[in-house]
Design an enzyme around this catalytic site. Structure first.
Site, PDB file in Angstrom:
ATOM      1  N   TYR A 124       0.820  -1.216   0.000  1.00  0.00           N
ATOM      2  CA  TYR A 124       0.000   0.000   0.000  1.00  0.00           C
ATOM      3  C   TYR A 124       0.853   1.265   0.000  1.00  0.00           C
ATOM      4  CZ  TYR A 124      -4.611  -2.100   0.703  1.00  0.00           C
ATOM      5  OH  TYR A 124      -5.787  -2.766   0.534  1.00  0.00           O
TER       6      TYR A 124
ATOM      7  N   LYS B 128       3.085 -15.871   2.361  1.00  0.00           N
ATOM      8  CA  LYS B 128       3.317 -16.543   1.075  1.00  0.00           C
ATOM      9  C   LYS B 128       4.803 -16.848   1.023  1.00  0.00           C
ATOM     10  CE  LYS B 128       1.937 -17.954  -2.995  1.00  0.00           C
ATOM     11  NZ  LYS B 128       1.040 -19.108  -3.174  1.00  0.00           N
TER      12      LYS B 128
ATOM     13  N   ASP C  62      -3.061 -18.384  -0.007  1.00  0.00           N
ATOM     14  CA  ASP C  62      -4.035 -19.013  -0.908  1.00  0.00           C
ATOM     15  C   ASP C  62      -4.757 -20.144  -0.189  1.00  0.00           C
ATOM     16  OD1 ASP C  62      -1.570 -20.319  -0.845  1.00  0.00           O
ATOM     17  OD2 ASP C  62      -1.585 -20.875  -2.965  1.00  0.00           O
TER      18      ASP C  62
ATOM     19  N   ASP D   7      -6.366  -7.273   3.757  1.00  0.00           N
ATOM     20  CA  ASP D   7      -7.473  -6.602   3.074  1.00  0.00           C
ATOM     21  C   ASP D   7      -8.401  -7.647   2.467  1.00  0.00           C
ATOM     22  OD1 ASP D   7      -8.971  -4.517   1.819  1.00  0.00           O
ATOM     23  OD2 ASP D   7      -7.905  -4.936  -0.051  1.00  0.00           O
TER      24      ASP D   7
ATOM     25  N   ASP E 196     -12.194  -9.281   4.075  1.00  0.00           N
ATOM     26  CA  ASP E 196     -13.449  -9.202   3.310  1.00  0.00           C
ATOM     27  C   ASP E 196     -14.074 -10.586   3.149  1.00  0.00           C
ATOM     28  OD1 ASP E 196     -13.573  -6.485   2.958  1.00  0.00           O
ATOM     29  OD2 ASP E 196     -13.671  -6.559   0.768  1.00  0.00           O
TER      30      ASP E 196
HETATM   31  C1  IPM Z   1     -10.430  -1.476   3.539  1.00  0.00           C
HETATM   32  C2  IPM Z   1     -10.616  -0.891   2.175  1.00  0.00           C
HETATM   33  C3  IPM Z   1      -9.446   0.029   1.883  1.00  0.00           C
HETATM   34  C4  IPM Z   1      -8.199  -0.823   1.907  1.00  0.00           C
HETATM   35  C5  IPM Z   1      -9.539   0.795   0.543  1.00  0.00           C
HETATM   36  C6  IPM Z   1     -10.841   1.546   0.422  1.00  0.00           C
HETATM   37  C7  IPM Z   1      -8.370   1.714   0.330  1.00  0.00           C
HETATM   38  O1  IPM Z   1     -10.757  -1.877   1.221  1.00  0.00           O
HETATM   39  O2  IPM Z   1     -10.421  -0.727   4.520  1.00  0.00           O
HETATM   40  O3  IPM Z   1     -10.299  -2.689   3.629  1.00  0.00           O
HETATM   41  O4  IPM Z   1      -7.837  -1.446   0.894  1.00  0.00           O
HETATM   42  O5  IPM Z   1      -7.568  -0.892   2.948  1.00  0.00           O
HETATM   43 MG    MG Z   2     -10.833  -3.827   2.036  1.00  0.00          MG
END
Ligand code: IPM
Ligand code: MG
Length: 367
Positions: A145, A195, A227, A251, A255
Site C-alpha cells: 500500500y 506466502k 491461498d 485486506d 473481506d
Molecule cells: C479497507 C478498504 C481500503 C483498503 C480501501 C478503500 C483503500 O478496502 O479498509 O479494507 O484497501 O484498505
Molecule cells: Mg478492504
C-alpha cells in the site's frame, strides 16, 4: 472529578450519517450511565467533504482528529465520486492518509458469525453449526500500500508499473505482538498467514512470527500460505481464533471473513496506533462494511456495526471497559430477542423486522 474524553466524529457518506446517529445516542446514554463525559465534534470526510471543500480529507478534519482521543468513523464513497482519479476518491483519499498520518498500523477486524445468524452466511450451515468468531489482525501501514517506489513509467517503449512490497523487521514484530496479545484474551491460538513459498517478505514474516511466539508460551502458533488460508476459512472457519497477516493479504482475507459471517452490517473494526503509557491506544473505529449507497437515506441500514465500533473505541482508546461490555451485551440482547434489520432478516416466526432507529432504540433500552 468525572472522567472526560474527546472524540472526533466523521460520519461520511451513504448510510454513515444514519447509523452514526444511533451510535452517538448509544454513546451518550452509556457515558451517563457509567459516569464519564464525551466531548464530541463532527467533521467532514469523504464525498461529503469533496462536495463542500474539494478535498476528501480537509486539513481542519485532520486537526480536529489530532486533538481527540479517538476517531469514530462512519463510511465514505458512493457512485457520485466514482469517476474521480483514484487518489482523489473518498476511500483512498481519506482512509489511507488517515492511517498513515496517525500511524494506525494495527487493524483489528472481528469476523463473527453469531450462532443465531448462521442462516445469513453463504457457507453451508453444517460447516458452521454454532457460527464462528475469528479476529483478523491486519498490518495497516506497510507493504504494497505504501512502499516506495510506486510508479508508472516508460521503459524502451513499454509502459511499466511498480508497487513495492517492503517491511522492516520491527514493523512485522509490532503487529505480531498485537496478535499474540489479542490471542491471550481469547482462545490462545494465532495463525500467521504469508506466502513464504514465494515472497522474501513472507520468509522474514514467518521467521519473525516464530521468534515473537517465544514470548507467548501460552499461545499456539501455526502458519498458512495465503491461498490456502482463503480456502480453509470457507471450509473450517470455526477452527480459527486469531489470524495475523500483512496489509494486502489482510485486506482480502478480512473481506472474505466478513462475507462468510453473513452479516457485514454487524461487524465493527479498529485501527490502532502505538500503545500509550497509560495502556490505551489512539485509534480509528469504523464499521467493516461500506457506505451501502443502494440503501442510503432509507433508514433501514443495520446500525450494529457502528454501535459495536463505539464499544471498541471505549475499550481500546478510552479505557471504559465496563461501558464497552454493556454495549456488547445490549447488542447481544437485541439479537437474541429476535430483532433483525433487513440484512439479517429471514422471515422466520421468531424474528421481528426493524429499521435503523428501532434497532438503535432496542439496544439503548437494553443498556
Ligand atoms: C479497507 C478498504 C481500503 C483498503 C480501501 C478503500 C483503500 O478496502 O479498509 O479494507 O484497501 O484498505
Ligand atoms: Mg478492504
Amino acid at each position: 472529578m468525572s472522567r472526560s474524553h474527546t472524540i472526533a466524529v466523521l460520519a461520511g457518506d451513504g448510510i454513515g450519517p444514519e447509523v452514526m446517529e444511533q451510535a452517538l445516542l448509544v454513546l451518550d446514554t452509556t457515558a451517563e450511565k457509567f459516569g464519564f463525559s464525551i466531548n464530541q465534534s463532527a467533521h467532514l470526510v469523504g464525498g461529503a467533504a469533496i462536495d463542500a471543500t474539494g478535498s476528501p480529507l480537509p486539513p481542519e478534519t485532520v486537526t480536529a482528529c489530532e486533538k481527540a482521543d479517538a476517531i469514530l468513523f462512519g463510511s465514505v464513497g458512493g457512485p457520485k465520486w466514482e469517476n474521480l482519479p483514484p487518489a482523489q476518491q473518498p476511500e483512498r483519499g481519506a482512509l489511507l492518509p488517515l492511517r498513515k498520518h496517525f500511524g494506525l498500523f494495527a487493524n483489528l477486524r472481528p469476523g463473527v458469525c453469531h450462532p443465531a445468524l448462521t442462516h445469513a452466511s453463504p457457507v453451508k450451515n453444517e460447516l458452521i453449526p454454532n457460527g464462528f468468531d475469528v479476529l483478523c489482525v491486519r498490518e495497516l501501514t506497510g507493504g504494497l500500500y505504501f512502499g516506495e517506489p510506486k510508479l508508472q513509467e516508460e521503459r524502451d517503449g513499454e509502459t511499466v508499473v511498480i508497487d513495492t512490497m517492503i517491511y522492516t523487521k520491527s514493523e512485522i514484530e509490532r503487529i505480531l505482538h498485537v496478535a499474540f496479545k489479542a490471542a491471550q484474551g481469547r482462545d490462545k491460538r494465532v495463525c500467521s498467514v504469508d506466502k513464504a513459498n514465494v515472497l522474501q517478505n513472507s520468509v522474514l514474516w514467518r521467521q519473525t512470527a516464530e521468534e515473537v511466539a517465544k514470548s507467548y508460551p501460552d499461545v499456539e502458533l501455526s502458519h498458512l500460505y495465503v491461498d490456502n488460508a482463503a480456502m480453509q476459512l470457507i471450509r473450517r472457519a470455526p477452527d480459527f481464533d486469531v489470524l495475523v497477516t500483512e496489509n494486502l493479504f489482510g485486506d482480502i482475507l478480512s473481506d472474505e471473513m466478513a462475507m462468510i459471517s453473513g452479516s457485514l452490517g454487524m461487524l465493527p473494526s479498529a485501527s490502532l496506533g502505538g500503545q500509550k503509557d497509560n495502556g490505551l491506544y489512539f485509534g480509528m473505529y469504523e464499521p467493516s462494511g461500506g457506505s451501502a449507497p443502494d440503501i442510503a437515506g432509507q433508514g433501514i441500514a443495520n446500525p450494529v456495526a457502528q454501535i459495536l465500533s463505539v464499544a471498541m473505541l471505549l475499550r481500546h482508546s478510552l479505557g471504559e471497559e465496563e461501558a464497552a461490555k454493556a454495549i456488547e451485551n445490549a447488542v447481544e440482547n437485541a439479537i437474541s430477542s429476535g430483532l433483525r434489520t433487513g440484512d439479517i432478516y429471514t422471515g422466520s416466526e421468531q424474528e421481528t423486522k426493524v429499521n435503523t432507529a428501532e434497532m438503535g432504540a432496542a439496544i439503548l433500552k437494553a443498556i
